[in-house]
Design an enzyme around this catalytic site. Structure first.
Site, PDB file in Angstrom:
ATOM      1  CB  CYS A 209      -0.825   0.092   1.195  1.00  0.00           C
ATOM      2  SG  CYS A 209      -1.989  -1.656   1.300  1.00  0.00           S
TER       3      CYS A 209
ATOM      4  CG  HIS B  40      -1.949   4.000   5.959  1.00  0.00           C
ATOM      5  ND1 HIS B  40      -1.878   3.898   4.603  1.00  0.00           N
ATOM      6  CD2 HIS B  40      -2.358   2.500   6.524  1.00  0.00           C
ATOM      7  CE1 HIS B  40      -2.048   2.538   4.173  1.00  0.00           C
ATOM      8  NE2 HIS B  40      -2.241   1.685   5.237  1.00  0.00           N
TER       9      HIS B  40
ATOM     10  CD  GLU C 203      -1.836   7.147   9.966  1.00  0.00           C
ATOM     11  OE1 GLU C 203      -1.422   7.820   9.033  1.00  0.00           O
ATOM     12  OE2 GLU C 203      -2.614   6.489   9.820  1.00  0.00           O
TER      13      GLU C 203
ATOM     14  CE  LYS D 287      -5.628   4.095   2.738  1.00  0.00           C
ATOM     15  NZ  LYS D 287      -4.720   5.237   2.940  1.00  0.00           N
TER      16      LYS D 287
ATOM     17  CG  HIS E 251      -6.389   0.655   1.332  1.00  0.00           C
ATOM     18  ND1 HIS E 251      -5.344   1.203   0.764  1.00  0.00           N
ATOM     19  CD2 HIS E 251      -5.671  -0.015   2.494  1.00  0.00           C
ATOM     20  CE1 HIS E 251      -4.426   1.107   1.242  1.00  0.00           C
ATOM     21  NE2 HIS E 251      -4.385   0.322   2.448  1.00  0.00           N
TER      22      HIS E 251
ATOM     23  CG  PHE F  43      -0.438  -6.388   4.042  1.00  0.00           C
ATOM     24  CD1 PHE F  43      -0.957  -5.412   5.107  1.00  0.00           C
ATOM     25  CD2 PHE F  43      -1.161  -6.929   3.490  1.00  0.00           C
ATOM     26  CE1 PHE F  43      -1.992  -5.508   5.639  1.00  0.00           C
ATOM     27  CE2 PHE F  43      -2.380  -7.021   3.745  1.00  0.00           C
ATOM     28  CZ  PHE F  43      -2.887  -6.337   4.923  1.00  0.00           C
TER      29      PHE F  43
END
Length: 417
Positions: free
Chosen positions: A165, A305, A316, A337, A342, A403
């Site tokens: 991502c 994010h 975060e 998002k 996403h 990831f």
């Protein structure tokens, strides 16, 4: 050596809430949700039956049908968004030194639908190896950048970044570096993804990564909300034209903003879970600020994010407090998002575009779908919940985490700040 300045002179976007940059921005400011029941395949047996698909998109409006059939959807999306960005930059293509124009594109997965289709067809054929001759060229993650360069004849640096991502943010940072180090004058960069497929939905469901709020898809992506239950999968593309400052000035280009810096880091913690204290997220923002030569107090906000996962949003938020301290309470934080879902490898591109447009228009888009505060997240932080907020925005950061623990952050700022 003296580093060259890098500016943004073109934008393109193909998103679940708008198929052009202007429509995308209108959707963001209006707090529009792109989530709806999936139309691409039968979801009867799937845990999650919704996603953020593109709306009203017909590839044949942009690409000849014969040519489009040679591309996976992720590459089609790349071609459409990059075409909008190149047109927006208003180049005289005949006058460009195309040896000095490159393409660095990002995609977390690449041609997942193509791979899925070919394997499914193979299983129907009694083991006979009958594959489409375009199987490999459609599937590979680098092919989108290849298509873009072929269309325009851009012969500069050309490759694809794959960091889940964080992929398109890494592509932007690499493009920024190639220009400021003198290896190119112009770079087309961004990312695309088309993972709303049987394999994509099935795989993320198996990981328990997706929201299963099937009764109300439009409110399923709810970053920082106590009742968030996973992210909503999206698709699309974002493209940016980065250009050396003097090159842009010499041709009279319209400049959106300047790229101030980029940061990268690794969590080195877990294949899918964030570091619980946001260590990698903290480091990537510090690295980005250091690269830009700015202090935490110079930053007006962060496009987080913010995926709407139980662990990620907490980590975060902690990282932002670590980096910005008391200044964090004066900033606008948001997660777009909540509206787009996403977009995986394309997330960084469309979210950087959102930050650029915030600087241009003096508006910070909202984090929609906030209903209940989470006592594990500092409630004094301004997450720009539910309504866009006007603000004289000079410096913004955009975070993306992938990831494998891959983290990337890009900083954009007003020109001549």
């Amino acid at each position: 050596m003296e580093l060259r300045r890098v500016v943004v002179t073109g934008l393109g976007a193909l998103t679940p809430i708008g198929n052009t940059v202007q429509d995308y921005w209108n959707g963001l400011v209006g707090g529009k949700s792109g989530a709806a029941p999936i139309t691409y395949f039968d979801t009867t047996h799937f845990k999650t039956k919704f996603a953020c698909e593109l709306k009203g998109f017909n590839v044949e409006d942009f690409i000849d049908r014969k040519e489009a059939r040679k591309m996976d959807r992720y590459a089609q999306y790349a071609m459409v968004s990059s075409d909008e960005a190149v047109k927006d930059a208003q180049f005289n293509l005949d006058a460009l030194d195309k040896d000095r124009v490159g393409v660095i594109w990002g995609s977390g997965i690449g041609g997942l639908e193509t791979f899925q289709q070919e394997v499914m067809e193979f299983t129907k054929g009694n083991g006979m190896p009958k594959f489409n001759p375009f199987f490999i060229p459609k599937m590979i993650a680098d092919i989108a950048g290849g298509h873009i360069s072929i269309k325009y004849g851009f012969r500069g640096p050309n490759f694809t970044t794959v960091s889940a991502c964080a992929s398109s943010t890494n592509a932007i940072i690499d493009s920024f570096n190639y220009i400021r180090l003198g290896h190119a004058d112009v770079m087309i960069t961004g990312g695309s993804e088309a993972a709303v497929t049987i394999a994509g939905m099935g795989g993320f469901n198996a990981m328990h990564a997706l929201s299963t709020r099937n009764d109300d898809p439009a409110t399923a992506s709810r970053p920082m909300d106590k009742d968030r239950d996973g992210f909503v999968l999206g698709e699309g593309a974002g493209a940016l034209v980065l250009e050396e400052y003097e090159h842009a000035i010499a041709r009279g280009a319209t400049i959106y903003c300047e790229i101030g810096g980029g940061g990268m880091s690794a969590d080195a913690h877990h294949i899918t879970a964030p570091h619980p204290e946001g260590l990698g997220a903290k480091n990537v923002m510090i690295n980005c600020l250091r690269d830009a030569g700015l202090n935490p107090t110079d930053v007006d906000g962060v496009n987080m994010h913010g995926t709407s996962t139980p662990l990620g949003d907490i980590a975060e938020s902690k990282a932002i407090l670590h980096v910005f301290g008391e200044h964090a309470y004066t900033m606008n934080l948001n997660s777009t998002k909540s509206m787009t879902g996403h977009l995986l490898g394309a997330a960084g591109a469309i979210e950087t575009i959102s930050s650029i447009l915030s600087i241009k228009h003096g508006i910070v888009p909202p984090t929609i779908n906030h209903f209940t505060d989470d006592d594990q997240i500092d409630g004094k932080l301004n997450f720009t919940f539910n309504q866009a907020q006007k603000r004289d925005v000079k410096v913004l950061m955009s975070n993306t985490f992938g990831f494998g623990g891959h983290n990337a952050c890009v900083l954009v700022k007003k020109l001549d700040l």
